[in-house]
Design an enzyme around this catalytic site. Structure first.
Site, PDB file in Angstrom:
ATOM      1  N   ASP A 182     -20.377   5.919   8.705  1.00 34.07           N
ATOM      2  CA  ASP A 182     -21.457   5.652   8.900  1.00 34.07           C
ATOM      3  C   ASP A 182     -22.630   6.495   9.683  1.00 34.07           C
ATOM      4  O   ASP A 182     -22.269   6.129  10.929  1.00 34.07           O
ATOM      5  CB  ASP A 182     -21.512   4.052   9.613  1.00 34.07           C
ATOM      6  CG  ASP A 182     -22.976   3.271   9.761  1.00 34.07           C
ATOM      7  OD1 ASP A 182     -23.833   3.857   9.286  1.00 34.07           O
ATOM      8  OD2 ASP A 182     -22.862   2.426  10.420  1.00 34.07           O
ATOM      9  N   HIS A 185     -21.238   1.561  18.567  1.00 30.17           N
ATOM     10  CA  HIS A 185     -21.926   0.232  18.875  1.00 30.17           C
ATOM     11  C   HIS A 185     -21.332  -0.333  20.159  1.00 30.17           C
ATOM     12  O   HIS A 185     -21.563  -1.648  20.440  1.00 30.17           O
ATOM     13  CB  HIS A 185     -21.645  -0.776  18.000  1.00 30.17           C
ATOM     14  CG  HIS A 185     -22.662  -0.596  16.575  1.00 30.17           C
ATOM     15  ND1 HIS A 185     -22.853  -1.680  15.632  1.00 30.17           N
ATOM     16  CD2 HIS A 185     -23.184   0.415  16.041  1.00 30.17           C
ATOM     17  CE1 HIS A 185     -23.751  -1.276  14.767  1.00 30.17           C
ATOM     18  NE2 HIS A 185     -23.822   0.050  15.046  1.00 30.17           N
ATOM     19  N   TRP A 242     -23.989  -7.226   9.529  1.00 30.71           N
ATOM     20  CA  TRP A 242     -24.521  -6.786  10.807  1.00 30.71           C
ATOM     21  C   TRP A 242     -25.909  -7.132  10.851  1.00 30.71           C
ATOM     22  O   TRP A 242     -26.728  -6.898   9.827  1.00 30.71           O
ATOM     23  CB  TRP A 242     -24.472  -5.185  10.984  1.00 30.71           C
ATOM     24  CG  TRP A 242     -24.973  -4.822  12.146  1.00 30.71           C
ATOM     25  CD1 TRP A 242     -24.890  -4.945  13.336  1.00 30.71           C
ATOM     26  CD2 TRP A 242     -26.526  -4.246  12.189  1.00 30.71           C
ATOM     27  NE1 TRP A 242     -25.651  -4.486  14.369  1.00 30.71           N
ATOM     28  CE2 TRP A 242     -26.710  -3.925  13.760  1.00 30.71           C
ATOM     29  CE3 TRP A 242     -27.276  -3.951  11.122  1.00 30.71           C
ATOM     30  CZ2 TRP A 242     -28.007  -3.480  13.927  1.00 30.71           C
ATOM     31  CZ3 TRP A 242     -28.539  -3.315  11.477  1.00 30.71           C
ATOM     32  CH2 TRP A 242     -29.077  -2.891  12.834  1.00 30.71           C
ATOM     33  N   ASP A 270     -17.552  -0.373  15.153  1.00 26.45           N
ATOM     34  CA  ASP A 270     -18.187   0.734  14.702  1.00 26.45           C
ATOM     35  C   ASP A 270     -18.298   1.688  16.067  1.00 26.45           C
ATOM     36  O   ASP A 270     -18.451   1.275  17.081  1.00 26.45           O
ATOM     37  CB  ASP A 270     -19.821   0.462  14.352  1.00 26.45           C
ATOM     38  CG  ASP A 270     -20.418   1.626  14.017  1.00 26.45           C
ATOM     39  OD1 ASP A 270     -20.880   2.620  14.624  1.00 26.45           O
ATOM     40  OD2 ASP A 270     -21.405   1.593  12.799  1.00 26.45           O
ATOM     41  N   ASP A 273     -25.732   7.820  15.459  1.00 30.49           N
ATOM     42  CA  ASP A 273     -24.884   8.035  14.107  1.00 30.49           C
ATOM     43  C   ASP A 273     -25.078   9.497  13.607  1.00 30.49           C
ATOM     44  O   ASP A 273     -25.627   9.868  12.511  1.00 30.49           O
ATOM     45  CB  ASP A 273     -25.665   7.250  13.082  1.00 30.49           C
ATOM     46  CG  ASP A 273     -25.531   5.763  13.130  1.00 30.49           C
ATOM     47  OD1 ASP A 273     -24.259   5.370  13.203  1.00 30.49           O
ATOM     48  OD2 ASP A 273     -26.287   4.824  13.255  1.00 30.49           O
ATOM     49  N   GLU A 301     -19.906  -7.302  12.359  1.00 27.29           N
ATOM     50  CA  GLU A 301     -19.968  -5.990  13.263  1.00 27.29           C
ATOM     51  C   GLU A 301     -20.876  -6.518  14.434  1.00 27.29           C
ATOM     52  O   GLU A 301     -21.905  -6.966  14.159  1.00 27.29           O
ATOM     53  CB  GLU A 301     -20.647  -4.900  12.237  1.00 27.29           C
ATOM     54  CG  GLU A 301     -20.785  -3.713  13.123  1.00 27.29           C
ATOM     55  CD  GLU A 301     -21.522  -2.734  12.138  1.00 27.29           C
ATOM     56  OE1 GLU A 301     -21.444  -1.467  12.685  1.00 27.29           O
ATOM     57  OE2 GLU A 301     -21.969  -2.821  11.122  1.00 27.29           O
ATOM     58  N   HIS A 358     -16.137   1.592  11.113  1.00 30.21           N
ATOM     59  CA  HIS A 358     -17.114   2.648  10.787  1.00 30.21           C
ATOM     60  C   HIS A 358     -17.016   3.601  11.591  1.00 30.21           C
ATOM     61  O   HIS A 358     -17.043   3.664  13.062  1.00 30.21           O
ATOM     62  CB  HIS A 358     -18.462   1.786  11.035  1.00 30.21           C
ATOM     63  CG  HIS A 358     -18.836   0.778   9.919  1.00 30.21           C
ATOM     64  ND1 HIS A 358     -20.143   0.528   9.759  1.00 30.21           N
ATOM     65  CD2 HIS A 358     -18.256   0.690   8.684  1.00 30.21           C
ATOM     66  CE1 HIS A 358     -20.053  -0.309   8.754  1.00 30.21           C
ATOM     67  NE2 HIS A 358     -18.961  -0.251   8.191  1.00 30.21           N
ATOM     68  N   ASP A 375     -26.296   4.923  19.960  1.00 26.99           N
ATOM     69  CA  ASP A 375     -25.933   4.740  18.507  1.00 26.99           C
ATOM     70  C   ASP A 375     -26.715   5.502  17.684  1.00 26.99           C
ATOM     71  O   ASP A 375     -27.321   5.044  16.985  1.00 26.99           O
ATOM     72  CB  ASP A 375     -25.794   3.178  17.996  1.00 26.99           C
ATOM     73  CG  ASP A 375     -25.354   3.112  16.733  1.00 26.99           C
ATOM     74  OD1 ASP A 375     -24.420   3.753  16.323  1.00 26.99           O
ATOM     75  OD2 ASP A 375     -26.079   2.299  15.959  1.00 26.99           O
ATOM     76  N   LYS A 379     -22.911  -5.298  17.958  1.00 25.33           N
ATOM     77  CA  LYS A 379     -23.734  -3.807  18.575  1.00 25.33           C
ATOM     78  C   LYS A 379     -24.246  -4.104  20.125  1.00 25.33           C
ATOM     79  O   LYS A 379     -24.310  -5.330  20.331  1.00 25.33           O
ATOM     80  CB  LYS A 379     -24.972  -3.553  17.732  1.00 25.33           C
ATOM     81  CG  LYS A 379     -25.251  -2.401  18.074  1.00 25.33           C
ATOM     82  CD  LYS A 379     -26.599  -1.642  16.917  1.00 25.33           C
ATOM     83  CE  LYS A 379     -26.990  -0.708  17.048  1.00 25.33           C
ATOM     84  NZ  LYS A 379     -27.998  -0.213  16.133  1.00 25.33           N
TER      85      LYS A 379
END
Length: 420
Positions: free
Chosen positions: A328, A264, A184, A261, A298, A225, A288, A296, A227
């Site tokens: 993640d 993302h 990524w 993800d 997380d 990956e 993820h 994002d 985003k």
């Protein structure tokens, strides 16, 4: 504590009437690996010996909870503490900036020897290692990495990617378990550029060069990956979903797969809705699991609707065993070991709840056109007694039932973390 065995027998009886073998479900769930990300324990800082360890490239943590790991030894000890309360087969996921070298080694010069202690530790614990090139938090990442217009900068990051795949092979050789590497980059622009294709052509060329230079590497799986945006790069992302999906499909190589993800994508998109489309054309996916809150961010994985929907979809597609599941997230506002335990347990719990559903029966109703019956089944099993199975499973694996683990982590905080 209630009678766990009695609760489990009641649950087994409930599920048996729908043809579900609970013992077999537990066996499947327990043997499905989840890759635990190391960067929750130190806020993505890593252990490179450099003066500036600040985060950049759209990476950000919030909070300043005391006790974060300051060394690799402390981080490994914290991971071991968390693992005590996480059931099931685990791997540990490293970033390249978690190298251990006596002096500063730049990212285009890292070698397997700089990760030898991690490999020794993994072999001792009987776990696999996954890996990530670190294309952020570096002076040469300020104006793009693999898509940089400056050829020297791009060559630096291509070499970094090459060396990361070689380190992945080293992890495979040492642990005997495939190493999943996630690629990524934070490359993008705050405004929409006039030339939107040139950076993507350069990114494609960089990936091509990395994979060509390491075509003889064995035991490595590569996730690409995407985003939707990054901080300071809100308007244009080079590695968009369409670019990454296109690269994976065009490459048509077994080891190059799509990374999805959960944070993302645009807030109106969900990964659970993308899985079937990707699996129509691919045999494997790297997942993820995170929790975006409007972006994002997380957050720690929750046992929420989307986490459950993702696992439901993987089970209904019969693709759970074909999916490389990894977590993640990084929360610096709470006890970092609690964050690991909560997030990892919720990921496994969602997997268990998904498996404890009469998928074959629901598909049969659907094929017959009985959409009323299909909906009735889906709704009924949202309240099925999977928690009784989860508690018994945790007890059998000696991972703590309910919140039994919490006081033990608090004691570790008092005895270990508070002294840092």
């Amino acid at each position: 504590m209630y009678d766990l065995k009695k609760g489990y027998e009641v649950a087994k009886e409930f599920y048996a009437q729908y043809g579900i073998d609970v013992d077999k479900v537990i066996e499947t769930v327990d043997s499905t690996p989840i890759s635990m990300h190391c960067w929750q324990g130190d806020d993505v800082g890593g252990f490179e010996k450099k003066e500036d360890s600040s985060l950049s490239g759209g990476i950000q943590t919030t909070g300043d909870y005391p006790g974060k790991a300051r060394t690799a030894d402390e981080l490994r000890a914290d991971i071991e503490e968390a693992i005590k309360y996480i059931p099931g087969v685990l791997k540990v996921n490293l970033h390249a900036n978690y190298q251990e070298a006596d002096s500063f080694v730049d990212r285009n010069a890292i070698e397997p020897k700089h990760f030898e202690k991690w490999a020794d530790w993994a072999v001792e614990k009987g776990i696999g290692l996954d890996f990530n090139p670190t294309y952020f938090s570096h002076p040469l990442a300020n104006n793009g990495t693999l898509s940089a217009a400056d050829d020297k900068v791009r060559e630096f990051w291509i070499e970094h990617g090459i060396r990361c795949r070689q380190i992945g092979e080293y992890f495979y050789q040492r642990t005997g378990k495939p190493c999943v590497i996630n690629h990524w980059t934070p490359d993008g622009d705050k405004e929409v550029p006039v030339d939107t294709i040139a950076p993507r052509i350069r990114l494609k060329d960089s990936y091509d060069k990395i994979f060509e230079a390491t075509k003889d590497v064995k035991g490595v799986i590569d996730g690409i990956e995407s985003k939707v945006f990054g901080i300071g790069l809100e308007s244009y992302t080079v590695g968009s979903h369409e670019f990454c999906m296109g690269y994976v499909m065009k490459a048509n190589k077994d080891h190059i797969i799509m990374t999805l993800d959960t944070g993302h994508y645009h807030p109106t998109e969900v990964v659970s809705a993308k899985l079937a489309s990707i699996y129509t054309f691919s045999d494997n996916v790297l997942l993820h699991v995170s929790r975006p809150v409007r972006w994002d961010s997380d957050h720690v994985v929750s046992f929420d609707d989307e986490t459950r929907a993702i696992m439901d979809e993987l089970v209904r597609l019969d693709k759970l065993q074909d999916t490389y599941v990894a977590t993640d997230f990084f929360d610096a506002s709470i006890n970092r070991i609690c964050a690991w335990v909560i997030g990892m347990r919720n990921t496994r719990k969602a997997m268990l709840a998904a498996m404890l559903q009469p998928v074959a029966e629901m598909k049969k109703l659907e094929a017959l056109g009985d959409v009323s019956g299909r909906l009735a089944y889906k709704e009924e099993f949202k309240a099925a007694p999977f928690a009784l199975v989860w508690d018994y499973y945790c007890a059998e694996k000696n991972k703590g039932v309910g919140l039994e683990w919490l006081d033990k982590v608090r004691k570790y905080e008092k005895d270990v973390l508070s002294a840092r």
